[in-house]
Write a protein that holds these residues in place. Structure first.
Motif, PDB file in Angstrom:
ATOM      1  N   SER A  80       0.883  -1.163   0.000  1.00 10.71           N
ATOM      2  CA  SER A  80       0.000   0.000   0.000  1.00 10.71           C
ATOM      3  C   SER A  80       0.920   1.212   0.000  1.00 10.71           C
ATOM      4  O   SER A  80       1.498   1.567   1.028  1.00 10.71           O
ATOM      5  CB  SER A  80      -0.886  -0.015   1.245  1.00 10.71           C
ATOM      6  OG  SER A  80      -1.612   1.178   1.311  1.00 10.71           O
ATOM      7  N   PHE A  81       1.078   1.808  -1.182  1.00 12.09           N
ATOM      8  CA  PHE A  81       2.075   2.873  -1.335  1.00 12.09           C
ATOM      9  C   PHE A  81       1.863   4.001  -0.325  1.00 12.09           C
ATOM     10  O   PHE A  81       0.741   4.462  -0.129  1.00 12.09           O
ATOM     11  CB  PHE A  81       2.027   3.454  -2.755  1.00 12.09           C
ATOM     12  CG  PHE A  81       2.411   2.454  -3.823  1.00 12.09           C
ATOM     13  CD1 PHE A  81       3.659   1.846  -3.797  1.00 12.09           C
ATOM     14  CD2 PHE A  81       1.533   2.119  -4.826  1.00 12.09           C
ATOM     15  CE1 PHE A  81       4.025   0.927  -4.780  1.00 12.09           C
ATOM     16  CE2 PHE A  81       1.878   1.204  -5.807  1.00 12.09           C
ATOM     17  CZ  PHE A  81       3.123   0.600  -5.781  1.00 12.09           C
ATOM     18  N   GLY A  82       2.958   4.410   0.273  1.00 12.38           N
ATOM     19  CA  GLY A  82       2.879   5.485   1.266  1.00 12.38           C
ATOM     20  C   GLY A  82       2.599   4.951   2.650  1.00 12.38           C
ATOM     21  O   GLY A  82       2.689   5.685   3.637  1.00 12.38           O
ATOM     22  N   SER A  83       2.259   3.660   2.720  1.00 10.07           N
ATOM     23  CA  SER A  83       2.073   3.019   4.013  1.00 10.07           C
ATOM     24  C   SER A  83       3.020   1.827   4.072  1.00 10.07           C
ATOM     25  O   SER A  83       4.239   2.018   4.099  1.00 10.07           O
ATOM     26  CB  SER A  83       0.611   2.630   4.205  1.00 10.07           C
ATOM     27  OG  SER A  83       0.420   2.078   5.479  1.00 10.07           O
ATOM     28  N   GLU A  84       2.504   0.623   4.017  1.00  6.64           N
ATOM     29  CA  GLU A  84       3.353  -0.563   4.119  1.00  6.64           C
ATOM     30  C   GLU A  84       2.599  -1.759   3.565  1.00  6.64           C
ATOM     31  O   GLU A  84       1.597  -1.588   2.884  1.00  6.64           O
ATOM     32  CB  GLU A  84       3.739  -0.757   5.586  1.00  6.64           C
ATOM     33  CG  GLU A  84       2.547  -0.742   6.510  1.00  6.64           C
ATOM     34  CD  GLU A  84       2.874  -0.300   7.930  1.00  6.64           C
ATOM     35  OE1 GLU A  84       4.037   0.004   8.238  1.00  6.64           O
ATOM     36  OE2 GLU A  84       1.947  -0.264   8.746  1.00  6.64           O
ATOM     37  N   GLY A  85       3.064  -2.967   3.883  1.00  3.24           N
ATOM     38  CA  GLY A  85       2.351  -4.162   3.441  1.00  3.24           C
ATOM     39  C   GLY A  85       0.973  -4.221   4.089  1.00  3.24           C
ATOM     40  O   GLY A  85       0.797  -3.826   5.248  1.00  3.24           O
ATOM     41  N   ILE A  86       0.007  -4.718   3.339  1.00  3.53           N
ATOM     42  CA  ILE A  86      -1.385  -4.643   3.813  1.00  3.53           C
ATOM     43  C   ILE A  86      -1.661  -5.671   4.915  1.00  3.53           C
ATOM     44  O   ILE A  86      -2.303  -5.364   5.921  1.00  3.53           O
ATOM     45  CB  ILE A  86      -2.358  -4.767   2.621  1.00  3.53           C
ATOM     46  CG1 ILE A  86      -2.183  -3.524   1.731  1.00  3.53           C
ATOM     47  CG2 ILE A  86      -3.799  -4.903   3.091  1.00  3.53           C
ATOM     48  CD1 ILE A  86      -2.817  -3.603   0.360  1.00  3.53           C
TER      49      ILE A  86
END
Lengths: 302, 383
Positions: B319-325
């Motif tokens: 999840s771009f801008g965050s991390e792995g979902i």
């Protein structure tokens, strides 16, 4: 004279249409023609509101509200479910506005008719996105004001000819209709019901709010659209055109001058509209003649 | 009956055994074999179904919704861009409360063009209200298609079965096909209480004001919560006829594990191999496989992870801008625990990059040495 409009009233009062709404009359007549054995699919359009808010419904028949661009595909799914259950006495009616038919919904509609789905698709044509506040659609005619085609920059392209697009799909039945001629509309729907395969009917439905006219003029304007040959009434049955002719073709200015959406037009623009109508009308009559000859030839060969 | 079949054909045979009545589908690589096989099955008269060959995935989902709301058992399959194109209608299916079942072959989203495995496509749909199941092997794929219909029809929500592009879709394994008779008993004919029916006309999906819309969303959430129990019960019932039991999660050697790896989908089989190899060296590593992603099995995840020294989530998604979902979800499940082990995130295998046994061993071995505040790591990236 004996009227042939069925007495049965399936649509109820309590709907929330604007006063003088042509599309409301169109739906009422459609149900009178098709009867209670009808399932309706409605994408986003004025009728998403007209039907009434949950838990109310003015439709009187099973109705599914679907997403804007899916009238053709959702109706295909309904038909498939009925077919697999062996229910063969029910008409599936896709009921969509001009935006949901000619713009965003054209792909699903084209797909459905190309597959030969046994559905009746009715486009109630009010010539703009009326439910969202009068923005131009591809059905908006030359010269018309809308909120996205302001008077200073009115629409200069022609109205998309959806009927010809449907005819080009070689479907068994395509027709236009007019709320001022309910008997004709009902007869066409009944014919559509009797034909297996995809059927398309486009019905002109004047919109007081969007066309800017006083609500008692709805039927008068609808009638004028026929008499001025702005919106001709015709059927195309297996490529054969049958055109209903007005007793006397009227000047388009009579039609235009009753509507606020054309009031900015000068006489040159109105003249251009008249010229285009005359050309289109001539072309349609020619199509009727040639299709008649062609069909006669084919019939003779057969 | 045992058959050597691909994951794609496991989907097709699952749909056949579930006696789907309407199929609407559009071709997309690597899903095509699913619908090709079903086309054959239907045209050979082995399944009484209507197959609508639509002009787009958006229309595939719309047609399934139309069929399902008319009371037919509806099925489709897609992948990647096709699933993305359906996005609007996924919400529509949920709001309409129709139990459509769909297989999604997890594949990357472009650009650049890439047809290999990645789970970002289906995980991007996590908030659409669809149940989501991630399968480990072809047997589970077939079994899950059948069970999904039962689960979805009980909770009146749609469900998605996810399998990995090429790892599952085009790889053959031995699959045991249950007897049609036993599946018919397990999964009776779909007959919803409310449907488009001329004998009892109703309007579905009409304009709903703030006075009622809010409650309708609440009902979807509570059905999702109910689904947790329904999935477990259905798993038990299915086990009674086939001997194969599936639940919300799958535990592999986690009882005494110090380090727990967390995966979903095909990569889990590789991870199990890695766990076995490490166990041979007396390293206490275990695997938690998330099978049901929606509803998310928070309690089960919490119960297993809290007893470990650390946990590592391997995401084949980002999840771009965050991390792995999955990483986000697992961390969120643990938030309530006052004493919780550190949880590390690993991004691996995007765009079909192979995730090897060695890499997984390296991940597990790196965990005890990691700083507690380590955000997440890109495994094997050439950066």
């Amino acid at each position: 004279m004996k009227l042939t409009i069925p007495e049965i009233e399936i649509m109820s009062s309590g709907h929330v249409a604007c006063q003088g709404c042509g599309a409301t009359l169109a739906f009422r007549y459609a149900l009178k023609a098709l009867g209670r054995e009808t399932i309706v699919v409605i994408p986003a359009c004025c009728w998403s509101i007209i039907d009434g808010p949950f838990p109310y419904s003015a439709a009187g028949v099973p109705l599914f509200h679907t997403a804007f661009e899916t009238a053709g595909s959702t109706a295909s799914g309904v038909r498939a479910a009925l077919d697999i259950k062996g229910i063969d006495n029910v008409s599936v009616l896709a009921w969509a506005g001009d935006g949901g038919t000619m713009d965003i919904g054209i792909q699903a509609l084209s797909g459905a008719v190309e597959r030969g789905e046994d559905i009746i698709y009715v486009c109630y044509d009010n010539e703009a996105y009326m439910n969202t506040g009068i923005q131009r659609s591809s059905s908006t005619p030359y010269g018309a004001w809308t909120t996205t085609t302001p008077a200073k920059n009115f629409k200069t392209g022609p109205k998309k000819n959806m009927v010809e697009i449907m005819v080009a799909h070689k479907i068994p039945y395509t027709a236009t209709a007019n709320i001022a001629f309910p008997e004709d509309f009902i007869a066409k729907l009944k014919k559509a019901k009797s034909i297996k395969g995809p059927k398309f009917i486009q019905i002109i439905s004047p919109c007081p709010a969007g066309w800017k006219f006083s609500s008692q003029l709805t039927i008068k304007l609808a009638k004028l659209s026929f008499e001025a040959c702005v919106f001709p009434l015709y059927e195309v049955e297996n490529s054969r055109y049958t055109v209903k002719k007005p007793n006397k073709k009227t000047d388009v200015r009579e039609y235009l001058n009753l509507q606020g959406r054309f009031k900015h037009l000068n006489s040159d623009a109105m003249g251009l509209i008249q010229k285009n109508i005359d050309e289109e009308w001539g072309l349609l009559l020619k199509k009727e003649r040639t299709s008649d000859e062609k069909c006669a030839e084919t019939d003779a060969k057969a | 009956m045992k058959k050597v079949i691909t994951g794609n054909h496991a989907v097709s045979f699952g749909a056949k055994l579930a006696r789907v009545e309407v199929i609407a589908a559009y071709p997309i690589t690597p899903q095509t074999e699913v619908v090709e096989k079903l086309s054959e099955i239907v045209s050979d008269g082995e399944l009484a179904a209507k197959f609508i060959k639509v002009e787009s995935e958006h229309s595939a989902m719309a047609a399934c919704i139309g069929a399902s709301v008319t009371g037919a058992r509806a099925f489709t399959a897609t992948s990647s861009q096709g699933l993305a194109l359906m996005h609007e209608m996924l919400h529509w299916a949920t709001g309409a409360r129709v139990p459509i079942v769909m297989a999604n072959i997890n594949r990357t989203l472009g650009p650049p063009w890439n047809i290999w495995s990645e789970q970002t496509d289906s995980l991007s749909q996590r908030d659409t209200g669809w149940l989501q199941f991630y399968c480990e092997n072809n047997q589970e794929i077939l079994d899950t298609v059948i069970q999904a219909f039962k689960i979805c029809e009980k909770v009146s929500l749609p469900g998605m079965i996810c399998l990995d592009a090429f790892y599952h879709s085009h790889t053959s394994e031995v699959v045991d096909l249950p007897e049609q008779k036993s599946i018919d008993k397990f999964l009776p004919k779909y007959d919803p209480k409310y449907k488009l029916d001329i004998n009892e006309p109703h309007t579905f999906g009409g304009l709903t004001s703030p006075e009622w819309y809010y409650e309708l969303r609440y009902k979807i959430q509570s059905s999702m919560e109910d689904a947790l129990g329904v999935i477990s019960e259905t798993g038990k019932e299915y086990a009674a006829i086939t001997g194969r039991r599936y639940g919300l999660i799958d535990e592999y050697k986690t009882e005494d594990a110090d380090e727990i790896l967390i995966t979903a989908g095909a990569m889990s089989q590789t991870a199990k191999e890695a766990v076995d190899l490490m166990r041979e060296k007396n390293k206490k590593v275990g695997l938690l496989r998330i099978r049901t992603f929606r509803p998310f099995p928070k309690n089960e995840v919490r119960k297993i992870i809290k007893r470990a020294k650390s946990a590592g989530v391997i995401d084949r998604d980002i999840s771009f801008g965050s991390e792995g979902i999955f990483f986000q979800e697992v961390k969120s499940a643990l938030y309530r625990e006052s004493a919780r082990p550190p949880i590390y995130g690993f991004i691996a295998g995007l765009g079909g990059r192979d995730v090897t046994i060695d890499e997984i061993i390296k991940i597990a071995e790196s965990m005890p040495k990691m700083a507690r505040n380590n955000e997440f790591t890109w495994v094997g990236a050439k950066i």
